[in-house]
Design a protein around this motif. Structure first.
Motif, PDB file in Angstrom:
ATOM      1  N   ALA A 268       0.961  -1.247  -0.222  1.00 22.32           N
ATOM      2  CA  ALA A 268      -0.132  -0.069  -0.047  1.00 22.32           C
ATOM      3  C   ALA A 268       0.739   1.185  -0.031  1.00 22.32           C
ATOM      4  O   ALA A 268       0.538   2.209  -0.795  1.00 22.32           O
ATOM      5  N   ALA A 271       2.299   1.842  -3.553  1.00 23.13           N
ATOM      6  CA  ALA A 271       1.127   2.435  -4.351  1.00 23.13           C
ATOM      7  C   ALA A 271       1.130   3.833  -4.070  1.00 23.13           C
ATOM      8  O   ALA A 271       0.711   4.767  -5.034  1.00 23.13           O
ATOM      9  N   GLN A 297      -4.235  -2.681  -4.964  1.00 26.17           N
ATOM     10  CA  GLN A 297      -3.445  -1.418  -5.224  1.00 26.17           C
ATOM     11  C   GLN A 297      -2.944  -0.930  -6.600  1.00 26.17           C
ATOM     12  O   GLN A 297      -2.743   0.156  -6.736  1.00 26.17           O
TER      13      GLN A 297
END
Length: 322
Positions: A268, A271, A297
């Motif tokens: 995460a 991203a 993601q």
């Protein structure tokens, strides 16, 4: 956990007053039985946690202490270093605490050969005991040192004995063109970053690492002026600008058991910091369940191979969260 054993130690005669150094407590450890304690840890998340509770945190001890508490880590070499360090800066008792699964019984047996220790307090699947500060453990002290491969590492740092095979696989798979701004999330002692900086078109590599000692080793291993060092939890790092490529071999342990949520948080974070056309290059143990997190993601996820132990993944077009 330590919070269940410390009050029993106080009841049994351990003096918890004065200035107390607590070495390597875990996030969430209950230290309320200790008045005036200071947390000594190389880990940024540990600092963030205990500083939010109003405690003083340091990466290394400062001055003299009336007592010390050592929370035994999983790596025995690191436990040895912490015990030697605690003895070196403490004028009073040194408490040793740990879980049975982290080798506290083995540590106690070793220490009894060198010093007189109290009877162990057994509680919550762990043990706690203490002794008078002693120079009998001075030979356990270690600092950063050169490996046979020519890299600086230290006890407690990931892959302290040499190059991690998963990182080596990822380094060999990276394309020549990575863009101008590259981030190495969980950079460790800098192996991947050193490899990335062999590319002339890279303008900056951001070494993002939560372990202070690992980052200090990286500064010795990666001396290219394009390297930028960030002592921060990688899942919370925010760069000044967008990143073209993220590379990572994310950690997956906070305790002895594997914790896939840690690697998922790294996905995460990757991203979040990448440009809209940015790429993530990632290596992981094959059994770890990161596929769902990657697909959530990133718009495109590619299996780049690997072997029976490790999987290589390239993910592009991060999905923006509003």
């Amino acid at each position: 956990m330590i919070g269940a054993r410390l009050p029993l130690a106080v009841d049994a005669g351990f003096d918890a007053s004065g200035r107390i150094a607590v070495f390597a407590p875990a996030v969430g450890a209950d230290l309320s039985a200790l008045a005036g304690c200071e947390v000594i840890s190389p880990l940024r998340p540990v600092h963030d946690h205990f500083e939010s509770m109003g405690l003083t945190c340091r990466t290394a001890p400062e001055g003299r202490y009336d007592a010390a508490v050592v929370c035994v880590p999983r790596a025995k070499s690191e436990a040895h270093v912490l015990i030697a360090q605690a003895c070196a800066v403490t004028d009073g008792p040194v408490v040793i605490d740990g879980q049975k699964t982290d080798g506290i019984d083995s540590i106690r047996k070793e220490m009894r050969k060198r010093a007189e220790v109290t009877e162990a307090i057994n509680k919550a699947h762990g043990k706690l005991f203490w002794m008078k500060s002693s120079d009998a453990f001075a030979d356990w002290a270690q600092g950063p040192a050169l490996t046979d491969g020519g890299f600086w590492t230290a006890p407690g740092v990931f892959s302290a004995d040499g190059i991690d095979p998963a990182s080596e696989m990822l380094a060999a798979a990276l394309p020549e063109k990575l863009g101008k701004q590259v981030a190495d999330l969980g950079a460790g002692w800098g192996f991947l970053s050193a490899h990335i900086l062999t590319r002339s078109d890279v303008e900056a590599v951001h070494l993002v690492e939560a372990h202070h000692i690992a980052l200090e080793c990286a500064k010795r291993n990666v001396t290219d002026p394009r390297a930028q060092y960030h002592w921060v939890d990688a899942t919370r790092w925010t760069p000044n600008g967008r990143i073209d490529t993220v590379v990572m071999n994310p950690p997956f342990h906070t305790t002895r058991n594997a914790d896939p949520s840690l690697g998922q948080a790294f996905v995460a974070a990757a991203a979040r910091v990448l440009t809209p056309q940015g790429s993530l290059w990632m290596v992981a143990n094959r059994h770890l369940p990161y596929e769902t997190a990657l697909e959530q993601q990133f718009a495109r996820v590619e299996d780049m191979g690997g072997d029976g132990r490790f999987k290589l993944t390239r993910a592009t077009k991060p999905r923006r969260r509003t």
